[in-house]
Enzyme design. Sequence first.
Site, PDB file in Angstrom:
ATOM      1  N   GLY A   3     -38.799   1.438 -33.009  1.00 54.06           N
ATOM      2  CA  GLY A   3     -39.547   0.205 -33.244  1.00 54.06           C
ATOM      3  C   GLY A   3     -40.846   0.471 -33.973  1.00 54.06           C
TER       4      GLY A   3
ATOM      5  NE  ARG B 164     -45.648   8.789 -33.456  1.00 49.75           N
ATOM      6  CZ  ARG B 164     -44.525   9.484 -33.641  1.00 49.75           C
ATOM      7  NH1 ARG B 164     -43.376   8.847 -33.739  1.00 49.75           N
ATOM      8  NH2 ARG B 164     -44.539  10.801 -33.701  1.00 49.75           N
TER       9      ARG B 164
ATOM     10  CG  HIS C 255     -41.211  16.325 -29.790  1.00 48.08           C
ATOM     11  ND1 HIS C 255     -39.880  16.062 -29.581  1.00 48.08           N
ATOM     12  CD2 HIS C 255     -41.884  15.206 -29.396  1.00 48.08           C
ATOM     13  CE1 HIS C 255     -39.754  14.844 -29.074  1.00 48.08           C
ATOM     14  NE2 HIS C 255     -40.953  14.306 -28.946  1.00 48.08           N
TER      15      HIS C 255
ATOM     16  NE  ARG D 244     -44.104  16.595 -34.407  1.00 52.09           N
ATOM     17  CZ  ARG D 244     -43.736  15.387 -33.974  1.00 52.09           C
ATOM     18  NH1 ARG D 244     -43.686  15.125 -32.684  1.00 52.09           N
ATOM     19  NH2 ARG D 244     -43.464  14.432 -34.813  1.00 52.09           N
TER      20      ARG D 244
ATOM     21  CG  ASP E 196     -36.515  12.879 -29.323  1.00 51.43           C
ATOM     22  OD1 ASP E 196     -36.600  11.971 -28.473  1.00 51.43           O
ATOM     23  OD2 ASP E 196     -37.330  13.022 -30.247  1.00 51.43           O
TER      24      ASP E 196
HETATM   25 ZN    ZN Z   1     -41.142  12.333 -28.372  1.00 51.93          ZN
END
Ligand code: ZN
Length: 387
Positions: A67, A161, A222, A225, A283
Amino acid sequence: MLLIKNAEIHSPSPDGRCDVLAGGGKILRMHPDIRVPARYCEVIDARNLIAVPGFIDGHVHIMGGGGEGGPSTRTPELPISDAIQGGVTTIVGCLGTDGITRTMGGLLAKAQALEEEGISTFLVTGHYAVPLRTLTGSVEQDLLFIDKIVGVGEVALSDHRSSQPTFEDFIRLAGETRRGGILSGKAGLVNIHLGDGRRGLEFLRRALVETEIPPRQFLPTHINRNPDLFEEGTAYALAGGFVDFTTSTVPAYMEAGEVKPSEGLRRMLDAGVDPGHITFTSDGQGSLPDFDAMGRIKGLGVGRVTSLFAEVRDAVLKEGLPLATALQVITSNPARLFKLKGKGGLAPGMDADLVLLDPRDLTVHSVIAKGRVLMKARKALVKGTFE
Ligand code: ZN
């Protein structure tokens, strides 16, 4: 009952050739020669197959996630056939960025649905933001009163975020989760989403040094990443921390420096990290947004649960790790960290969750969960209610 004959057992350590008898959802007996009259049980001939514990995926957005590019970018729910295809028989579900249109009530209902359809499910409570939106009003109550809830997460740190919690906010939450874990006899694990931010693992390092909370209470994910976070994660694991690799990805992330989990596992072990301190999760169903330099979304994908074993397979076939070592990160390690009773191993009394692998190419041949055959000879026998 179900009788699996002549399988080469990896429990996940190699245990030789053996028959496995399952009944009532549990492994009843393991012995080189078990005989049961045919009318009492279904028999699977596993003469040329390897039997391993069903895989545990400790971080899946089972009711969808995302989203982040508006409502049309919310990802769909996990169909059980994806889990079956990937040999995943136990899932820990979580919410992600969105804890507003996605709620713990909805997540619990989806976990119950997957359980009814055939696999085992657990949950972490909350989402990216601190303070958490829990199911019952507090983390401790969620852990004490809701069977499926075993920890909190995924709490976001070092990410644009995140709710930008202070160290004090974060450590208060970890303390509350630990107390809830102790009182409920559960793991009380804090699953932490790490972003690309400069602060990296700073709060976790501080937790190790400045607080009494043991390192096994935290599972940062993560970790692969980007190359810097991977290096930081290696040092953190060497200092006693636990780290989790994310197996689903998109090509753009790999180009930008994401470390392939199979390779990362081999590199961490080469660096001297205890293999018991590493887990892999998919994930799955998470959105894989590709942001440009201005933070705008360029493209969007969905994480797949099937990526979990694909990376373990690559760790064996491409990186040369022993199967037992590679399997740990999706079987015994997550079972121990999330304190999932009866999961992550093969022994009498444990849950009858097994995957049969073809030794020639290490592909998933058959999947058994709670003693029920979900996939046999590469053919799925079970589908979701709406599949
Ligand atoms: Zn995450």
